[in-house]
Motif scaffolding. Sequence first.
Motif, PDB file in Angstrom:
ATOM      1  N   GLN A  15       0.926  -1.377  -0.038  1.00  0.00           N
ATOM      2  CA  GLN A  15       0.284  -0.112  -0.635  1.00  0.00           C
ATOM      3  C   GLN A  15       1.002   1.046   0.125  1.00  0.00           C
ATOM      4  N   THR A  16       0.313   2.067  -0.766  1.00  0.00           N
ATOM      5  CA  THR A  16       0.797   3.575  -0.960  1.00  0.00           C
ATOM      6  C   THR A  16      -0.177   4.668  -0.218  1.00  0.00           C
ATOM      7  N   PHE A  17       0.520   5.410   0.323  1.00  0.00           N
ATOM      8  CA  PHE A  17       0.420   6.247   1.559  1.00  0.00           C
ATOM      9  C   PHE A  17       0.755   7.923   0.922  1.00  0.00           C
ATOM     10  N   PRO A  18      -0.321   9.166   0.398  1.00  0.00           N
ATOM     11  CA  PRO A  18       0.336  10.399   0.569  1.00  0.00           C
ATOM     12  C   PRO A  18       1.331  11.026   1.451  1.00  0.00           C
ATOM     13  N   PHE A  19       1.957  11.866   1.968  1.00  0.00           N
ATOM     14  CA  PHE A  19       2.815  12.562   2.997  1.00  0.00           C
ATOM     15  C   PHE A  19       1.960  13.480   4.266  1.00  0.00           C
ATOM     16  N   SER A  20       0.415  13.528   3.665  1.00  0.00           N
ATOM     17  CA  SER A  20      -0.297  13.576   4.367  1.00  0.00           C
ATOM     18  C   SER A  20      -1.156  13.055   5.489  1.00  0.00           C
ATOM     19  N   LYS A  21      -0.960  11.615   5.094  1.00  0.00           N
ATOM     20  CA  LYS A  21      -0.936  10.313   5.954  1.00  0.00           C
ATOM     21  C   LYS A  21      -0.367   9.742   6.442  1.00  0.00           C
ATOM     22  N   VAL A  22       0.528   9.647   6.831  1.00  0.00           N
ATOM     23  CA  VAL A  22       1.829   9.278   7.749  1.00  0.00           C
ATOM     24  C   VAL A  22       1.507   8.304   9.305  1.00  0.00           C
ATOM     25  N   PRO A  23       0.807   9.128   9.450  1.00  0.00           N
ATOM     26  CA  PRO A  23      -0.106   8.455  10.755  1.00  0.00           C
ATOM     27  C   PRO A  23      -0.632   7.131  10.241  1.00  0.00           C
ATOM     28  N   GLU A  24      -2.093   7.700   9.591  1.00  0.00           N
ATOM     29  CA  GLU A  24      -2.208   5.974   9.123  1.00  0.00           C
ATOM     30  C   GLU A  24      -1.152   5.132   8.376  1.00  0.00           C
ATOM     31  N   ALA A  25      -0.527   5.021   7.423  1.00  0.00           N
ATOM     32  CA  ALA A  25       0.190   4.437   7.266  1.00  0.00           C
ATOM     33  C   ALA A  25       1.658   3.796   8.799  1.00  0.00           C
ATOM     34  N   PHE A  26       1.604   4.393  10.065  1.00  0.00           N
ATOM     35  CA  PHE A  26       1.765   3.687  10.812  1.00  0.00           C
ATOM     36  C   PHE A  26       0.737   2.776  11.500  1.00  0.00           C
ATOM     37  N   LEU A  27      -0.676   3.316  11.221  1.00  0.00           N
ATOM     38  CA  LEU A  27      -0.886   2.110  12.145  1.00  0.00           C
ATOM     39  C   LEU A  27      -1.758   1.094  11.433  1.00  0.00           C
ATOM     40  N   LYS A  28      -1.371   1.124  10.031  1.00  0.00           N
ATOM     41  CA  LYS A  28      -0.951  -0.079   8.759  1.00  0.00           C
ATOM     42  C   LYS A  28      -0.512  -0.851   8.636  1.00  0.00           C
ATOM     43  N   VAL A  29       0.596  -0.588   9.127  1.00  0.00           N
ATOM     44  CA  VAL A  29       2.086  -1.003   9.548  1.00  0.00           C
ATOM     45  C   VAL A  29       2.341  -2.137  10.833  1.00  0.00           C
ATOM     46  N   GLU A  30       1.823  -1.268  12.381  1.00  0.00           N
ATOM     47  CA  GLU A  30       1.150  -1.495  13.715  1.00  0.00           C
ATOM     48  C   GLU A  30       0.396  -2.708  13.306  1.00  0.00           C
ATOM     49  N   GLY A  31      -0.435  -2.929  11.945  1.00  0.00           N
ATOM     50  CA  GLY A  31      -1.020  -3.788  12.555  1.00  0.00           C
ATOM     51  C   GLY A  31      -0.625  -5.323  12.375  1.00  0.00           C
ATOM     52  N   GLY A  32       0.553  -5.572  11.766  1.00  0.00           N
ATOM     53  CA  GLY A  32       1.249  -6.852  10.875  1.00  0.00           C
ATOM     54  C   GLY A  32       0.584  -7.521  10.471  1.00  0.00           C
ATOM     55  N   HIS A  33       0.660  -8.617  10.107  1.00  0.00           N
ATOM     56  CA  HIS A  33       0.250  -8.777   8.411  1.00  0.00           C
ATOM     57  C   HIS A  33       0.608  -8.312   7.626  1.00  0.00           C
ATOM     58  N   ALA A  34       1.741  -8.196   7.162  1.00  0.00           N
ATOM     59  CA  ALA A  34       2.465  -7.126   5.722  1.00  0.00           C
ATOM     60  C   ALA A  34       2.367  -8.565   4.836  1.00  0.00           C
ATOM     61  N   ARG A  35       2.018  -7.796   3.525  1.00  0.00           N
ATOM     62  CA  ARG A  35       2.823  -8.232   2.200  1.00  0.00           C
ATOM     63  C   ARG A  35       3.027  -7.593   1.427  1.00  0.00           C
ATOM     64  N   GLY A  36       4.447  -7.786   2.356  1.00  0.00           N
ATOM     65  CA  GLY A  36       5.378  -6.890   1.170  1.00  0.00           C
ATOM     66  C   GLY A  36       5.463  -4.868   2.364  1.00  0.00           C
ATOM     67  N   LYS A  37       5.446  -4.270   1.864  1.00  0.00           N
ATOM     68  CA  LYS A  37       5.631  -2.890   2.564  1.00  0.00           C
ATOM     69  C   LYS A  37       4.860  -1.521   1.720  1.00  0.00           C
ATOM     70  N   THR A  38       5.145  -1.001   2.773  1.00  0.00           N
ATOM     71  CA  THR A  38       4.462   0.448   3.174  1.00  0.00           C
ATOM     72  C   THR A  38       4.787   1.856   2.553  1.00  0.00           C
ATOM     73  N   VAL A  39       4.022   2.868   1.552  1.00  0.00           N
ATOM     74  CA  VAL A  39       5.238   3.485   1.521  1.00  0.00           C
ATOM     75  C   VAL A  39       4.513   4.859   1.116  1.00  0.00           C
ATOM     76  N   ILE A  40       5.660   5.749   1.593  1.00  0.00           N
ATOM     77  CA  ILE A  40       5.055   6.858   1.574  1.00  0.00           C
ATOM     78  C   ILE A  40       5.234   7.646  -0.049  1.00  0.00           C
ATOM     79  N   ASN A  41       4.679   8.585  -0.490  1.00  0.00           N
ATOM     80  CA  ASN A  41       5.125   9.894  -1.427  1.00  0.00           C
ATOM     81  C   ASN A  41       5.325  10.906  -1.279  1.00  0.00           C
ATOM     82  N   VAL A  42       6.124  11.291  -0.636  1.00  0.00           N
ATOM     83  CA  VAL A  42       6.422  12.787  -0.205  1.00  0.00           C
ATOM     84  C   VAL A  42       6.272  13.637  -1.351  1.00  0.00           C
ATOM     85  N   VAL A  43       7.187  13.545  -2.958  1.00  0.00           N
ATOM     86  CA  VAL A  43       6.792  14.342  -4.051  1.00  0.00           C
ATOM     87  C   VAL A  43       5.971  13.881  -4.373  1.00  0.00           C
TER      88      VAL A  43
END
Length: 398
Positions: A370-398
């Motif tokens: 999953q990818t998230f915009p820079f404004s959604k970093v907290p949501e990305a943290f919650l995604k990773v914190e939930g575990g059960h990853a299927r690869g990586k979570t990425v923040i698009n800064v630009v």
Amino acid sequence: MMGFLKIAVLGRNARAAGLCGRSKAARRPAVVRTISTTSPKGTVMPAWVIDKYGKNEVLRLNQNMMLPVINYPNEVIIKVHAAGVNPIDVNMRSGYGATALNMKRDPLHMKMRGEEFPLTLGRDVSGVVMECGLDVKYFKPGDEVWAAVPPWKQGTFSEFVVVSGNEVSHKPGSLTHTQAASLPYVALTAWSAINRIGGLNDKNCKGKRVLILGASGGVGTFAIQVVKAWGAHVTAVCSQDASDLVRKLGADDVIDYKSGEVEGQLKTSKPFDFILDNVGGSTEKWAPGFLKKWSGATYVTLVTPFLLNMDRLGIADGMLQTGVTVGSKALKHFWQGVHYRWAFFMASGPCLDQIAELVDSGKIQPVIEQTFPFSKVPEAFLKVEGGHARGKTVINVV
């Protein structure tokens, strides 16, 4: 027990230590400079920071974070295009490893503030070099690069980040910045475990049997691909819903840990030459038993108590307890005919050069959940914190 700090120093000075050689592409010199190009002082940038340790609410978007400057001649400033989110970011948000990491943090920053805050998290970066110090020979402004920033440095959830030149590598040309940002931290963590600690490489891995516990996360998905690229037979342990993913990446056999005890399911398998454990806990008690005895087979775990010991017991007692633990376990398994090892993330631009070659040759592909915009970093943290990853979570800064 200086293992972690020793590995950290090796990571920071990987080129000098000869751990990984620079690729031919990376050896081309940058433009020779007679002056340092440092960032203009007094400018600010947006960055996601924490001012104390805690749960997700401590994350704060600071629009007036000072833009980093070059303090040492081997540093470069990177304009961040994308940044990966790793479990260590979530753990560091909660204070994990603070005792040990504060020993390594910039003494000037610590002296001026008396603490590590405001602390910017984020380890992965893919972006463009903006400025270089006098001693930087492999890069020039405008180069597209990727890197994994050590956890004691200010992180990558920001518009700009400063890193040492020997932690940086030219980005694989076949990847976008978003794709590239998914790999450095997990790739170097797996590389440390498999190659530096486990001793596997493209010359000796062909035909070996490898077991990967926790195969569907960032480290696991990279590990599958690299040992397959080197000719190994791979058994991956994950949940059933990730089986298609790990098979697509090259796993020969897949075991669903939810369908019963993994130990029982492995009893019909042939012994393994190498085991990579991304899970820890009870797996450490039985997994080494599935290695070939007296053949140099190795069990490597990435789940260690080193930083927790220092957080809980302090520097001296924590290091002592860690030394006793790893020493006793290594000796116990040695007498059982197998090798027991711990592995840690190791920052290294030269190793990323080798990984970039594997990527551009088509042997490694990024796995992004999953990818998230820079404004959604907290949501990305919650995604990773939930575990059960299927690869990586990425923040698009630009």
